[in-house]
Design a protein around this motif. Structure first.
Motif, mmCIF file in Angstrom:
data_model
loop_
_atom_site.group_PDB
_atom_site.id
_atom_site.type_symbol
_atom_site.label_atom_id
_atom_site.label_comp_id
_atom_site.label_asym_id
_atom_site.label_seq_id
_atom_site.Cartn_x
_atom_site.Cartn_y
_atom_site.Cartn_z
ATOM 1 N N PRO A 44 19.798 2.713 -16.341
ATOM 2 C CA PRO A 44 20.190 3.672 -17.377
ATOM 3 C C PRO A 44 20.940 4.825 -16.721
ATOM 4 O O PRO A 44 20.871 4.999 -15.495
ATOM 5 C CB PRO A 44 18.845 4.123 -17.950
ATOM 6 N N GLU A 45 21.652 5.602 -17.487
ATOM 7 C CA GLU A 45 22.372 6.726 -16.880
ATOM 8 C C GLU A 45 21.375 7.727 -16.305
ATOM 9 O O GLU A 45 20.404 8.113 -16.968
ATOM 10 C CB GLU A 45 23.267 7.415 -17.899
ATOM 11 N N LEU A 46 21.608 8.121 -15.057
ATOM 12 C CA LEU A 46 20.736 9.063 -14.366
ATOM 13 C C LEU A 46 21.435 10.394 -14.187
ATOM 14 O O LEU A 46 22.668 10.463 -14.176
ATOM 15 C CB LEU A 46 20.331 8.504 -12.998
ATOM 16 N N GLU A 47 20.649 11.430 -13.997
ATOM 17 C CA GLU A 47 21.177 12.757 -13.757
ATOM 18 C C GLU A 47 20.703 13.248 -12.399
ATOM 19 O O GLU A 47 19.693 12.769 -11.861
ATOM 20 C CB GLU A 47 20.721 13.729 -14.845
ATOM 21 N N VAL A 48 21.418 14.215 -11.836
ATOM 22 C CA VAL A 48 20.975 14.833 -10.591
ATOM 23 C C VAL A 48 19.581 15.429 -10.811
ATOM 24 O O VAL A 48 19.337 16.108 -11.808
ATOM 25 C CB VAL A 48 21.974 15.929 -10.144
ATOM 26 N N GLY A 49 18.702 15.109 -9.903
ATOM 27 C CA GLY A 49 17.316 15.555 -10.013
ATOM 28 C C GLY A 49 16.370 14.486 -10.517
ATOM 29 O O GLY A 49 15.148 14.633 -10.389
ATOM 30 N N ASP A 50 16.908 13.410 -11.104
ATOM 31 C CA ASP A 50 16.035 12.321 -11.559
ATOM 32 C C ASP A 50 15.334 11.666 -10.368
ATOM 33 O O ASP A 50 15.874 11.601 -9.260
ATOM 34 C CB ASP A 50 16.841 11.268 -12.325
ATOM 35 N N ILE A 51 14.135 11.150 -10.644
ATOM 36 C CA ILE A 51 13.289 10.557 -9.609
ATOM 37 C C ILE A 51 13.313 9.033 -9.717
ATOM 38 O O ILE A 51 13.272 8.472 -10.823
ATOM 39 C CB ILE A 51 11.835 11.053 -9.759
ATOM 40 N N LEU A 52 13.386 8.370 -8.565
ATOM 41 C CA LEU A 52 13.237 6.914 -8.509
ATOM 42 C C LEU A 52 12.087 6.573 -7.576
ATOM 43 O O LEU A 52 11.773 7.319 -6.638
ATOM 44 C CB LEU A 52 14.514 6.238 -8.027
ATOM 45 N N ILE A 53 11.480 5.410 -7.843
ATOM 46 C CA ILE A 53 10.336 4.946 -7.058
ATOM 47 C C ILE A 53 10.687 3.603 -6.423
ATOM 48 O O ILE A 53 11.086 2.659 -7.116
ATOM 49 C CB ILE A 53 9.080 4.758 -7.943
ATOM 50 N N ALA A 58 0.800 -1.223 0.000
ATOM 51 C CA ALA A 58 0.000 0.000 0.000
ATOM 52 C C ALA A 58 0.833 1.274 0.000
ATOM 53 O O ALA A 58 0.270 2.364 -0.005
ATOM 54 C CB ALA A 58 -0.930 -0.001 1.219
ATOM 55 N N MET A 59 2.156 1.155 -0.013
ATOM 56 C CA MET A 59 2.981 2.362 0.045
ATOM 57 C C MET A 59 4.183 2.241 -0.876
ATOM 58 O O MET A 59 4.789 1.173 -0.979
ATOM 59 C CB MET A 59 3.437 2.623 1.484
ATOM 60 N N ILE A 60 4.492 3.347 -1.543
ATOM 61 C CA ILE A 60 5.722 3.474 -2.321
ATOM 62 C C ILE A 60 6.528 4.636 -1.738
ATOM 63 O O ILE A 60 6.010 5.420 -0.947
ATOM 64 C CB ILE A 60 5.441 3.723 -3.816
ATOM 65 N N GLU A 61 7.791 4.722 -2.115
ATOM 66 C CA GLU A 61 8.581 5.891 -1.741
ATOM 67 C C GLU A 61 9.111 6.567 -2.995
ATOM 68 O O GLU A 61 9.532 5.902 -3.947
ATOM 69 C CB GLU A 61 9.753 5.557 -0.818
ATOM 70 N N VAL A 62 9.068 7.889 -2.987
ATOM 71 C CA VAL A 62 9.570 8.705 -4.086
ATOM 72 C C VAL A 62 10.836 9.411 -3.604
ATOM 73 O O VAL A 62 10.813 10.143 -2.608
ATOM 74 C CB VAL A 62 8.526 9.740 -4.529
ATOM 75 N N VAL A 63 11.954 9.160 -4.280
ATOM 76 C CA VAL A 63 13.236 9.759 -3.909
ATOM 77 C C VAL A 63 13.858 10.390 -5.144
ATOM 78 O O VAL A 63 13.456 10.113 -6.273
ATOM 79 C CB VAL A 63 14.202 8.707 -3.304
ATOM 80 N N SER A 64 14.846 11.227 -4.922
ATOM 81 C CA SER A 64 15.522 11.840 -6.064
ATOM 82 C C SER A 64 17.032 11.688 -5.944
ATOM 83 O O SER A 64 17.565 11.493 -4.848
ATOM 84 C CB SER A 64 15.146 13.319 -6.187
ATOM 85 N N VAL A 65 17.700 11.775 -7.079
ATOM 86 C CA VAL A 65 19.160 11.729 -7.135
ATOM 87 C C VAL A 65 19.688 13.121 -6.782
ATOM 88 O O VAL A 65 19.332 14.105 -7.428
ATOM 89 C CB VAL A 65 19.645 11.316 -8.536
#
Length: 399
Positions: free
Chosen positions: A353-362, A277-284
């Motif tokens: 894949p290559e990520l950049e600062v500010g990209d979001i992961l779940i 029932a829960m996900i987390e949203v984080v950023s680089v």
């Protein structure tokens, strides 16, 4: 299989889209409204999980285990669904009391208690308690006539991710003497309980515990047995598949059919309801090439919402929010948390894949034993919780 092997879910030649069941537009809308990191509690998923387990165990009363996730909106939703509640502390008593839940809707399952915890639960109106040893039984001598005791029996479970019977539960050999001790002091023993362990991968552990409990009840037929509490442990999908809950519970129901007439069945699900029932949203927030791998530094880690990796032995599926390109190139990567401690690593040897600062992961499946055990180490605040009605539904306008 160790955590690093489990978490390498992008390592196949064809990379699956780990976010395919989510509405990316709704997630992007949430990101625009809320600063990362934050958790998203989906109340529709609470409904789905509760109703699925109730359908799989149709003759069982479900007592939600607050310790897995005690967010008030989750508790209120479960109250509306007709759930009962499994309590273990004064804090949990006071939380459910503040939300309009009454003591007769609860059971106090911690096998070890202070006297003030017994008194507070009784003041609340909760009269059913769990014990598993003689020292604990003595604490209830002054409350004879006010309480109903359920004796917890130990059934070890090497297949469970967390074997809770290592810490709690009497042996079957000790059980008759505990029952006799209660009777000698005018205390009502009304049931048996067990917990085969958290994230139990085989229903046969439940089945064997049920059948052993049934046999014990039949041997001690002089006791007015009212309840059998089969605990929790119902598994959810993290990185590996598990049996659908309807299939998982078939042999459990067959074993429960052997119970003496008039014995009600309780269960204590926590993870099964709260986990999906829960996900987390984080950023680089940073990146650095170290050796052959790119290190991405996130704004939350194992001291925060990902704490279950340390305390609960969980490995959460995690994937970028940006549109999925199965033909794109993937690289060996590390996801690290924000604190100054080198143990704060969310995933090693994960291909991304290559990520950049500010990209979001779940991070997915992150409701159980995550925010509940999160700390504020390094003075990083715990992730806030955003409550929605249906993050899985692209048609949802509740965001």
């Amino acid at each position: 299989m160790d955590t690093q092997d489990i978490i390498q879910h992008f390592a196949e030649q064809t990379h699956p889209d780990e976010l395919e069941q989510f509405d990316r537009a709704s997630l992007q809308e949430l990101v625009a409204k809320h600063e990362t990191p934050f958790m998203v509690l989906d109340l529709e998923e609470v409904d789905y999980q509760f109703k699925s387990l109730q359908a799989a165990l149709p003759n069982t009363k479900l007592f939600y285990a607050l310790k897995s996730l005690s967010h008030p909106e989750l508790i209120k939703r479960l109250k509306k669904l007709g759930s009962y509640f499994d309590l273990a502390t004064i804090g949990e008593v006071e939380l459910v009391e503040s939300l309009g839940i009454t003591g007769d809707q609860c059971i106090h399952t911690h096998p070890i208690k202070k006297d003030k915890e017994i008194k507070r639960a009784l003041e609340f109106g909760c009269t059913r308690f769990v014990v598993d040893n003689f020292a604990e039984m003595q604490k209830f001598y002054p409350y004879a006539g006010q309480v109903e005791l359920i004796i917890r029996v130990s059934f070890r479970s090497p297949q469970a991710v967390v074997d809770l019977s290592r810490k709690f539960g009497c042996t079957l050999e000790e059980l008759p003497r505990l029952v006799d001790d209660a009777a000698a002091h005018g205390i009502s023993v009304v049931g048996l309980s067990f917990h085969v362990g958290s994230q139990s991968m085989s229903p046969m552990t439940h089945v064997n515990a049920v059948r052993s409990s049934v046999a014990a009840m039949k041997v001690m037929s002089h006791v007015d047995w009212k309840f059998l509490d089969i605990g929790g442990g119902f598994p959810i999908v993290y990185q590996e598949s598990v049996s659908p809950i309807a299939d998982f519970c078939v042999p459990i129901n067959e074993a429960l059919a052997e119970l003496p007439q008039g014995v009600d069945v309780f269960a204590e699900p926590g993870r099964f309801i709260s986990g999906p029932a829960m996900i987390e949203v984080v950023s680089v927030v940073g990146k650095a090439k170290r050796g052959a791998r790119m290190w991405y530094y996130l704004d939350d880690g194992v001291y925060g919402g990902f704490s279950g990796q340390m305390f609960d032995h969980a490995a959460y599926p995690i994937a970028p929010l940006k549109p999925f390109d199965p033909t794109g190139e993937f690289f060996p990567s590390v996801l690290a948390g924000p604190t100054c401690d080198s143990i704060d690593v969310v995933a090693e040897d994960i291909e991304l894949p290559e990520l950049e600062v500010g990209d979001i992961l779940i991070g997915k499946q992150m409701g159980a034993y995550t925010i509940a055990s999160a700390t504020e180490f390094n003075y990083y605040p715990k992730p806030k919780v955003v409550v929605v009605e249906d993050i899985f539904d692209p048609e949802s306008e509740a965001l």
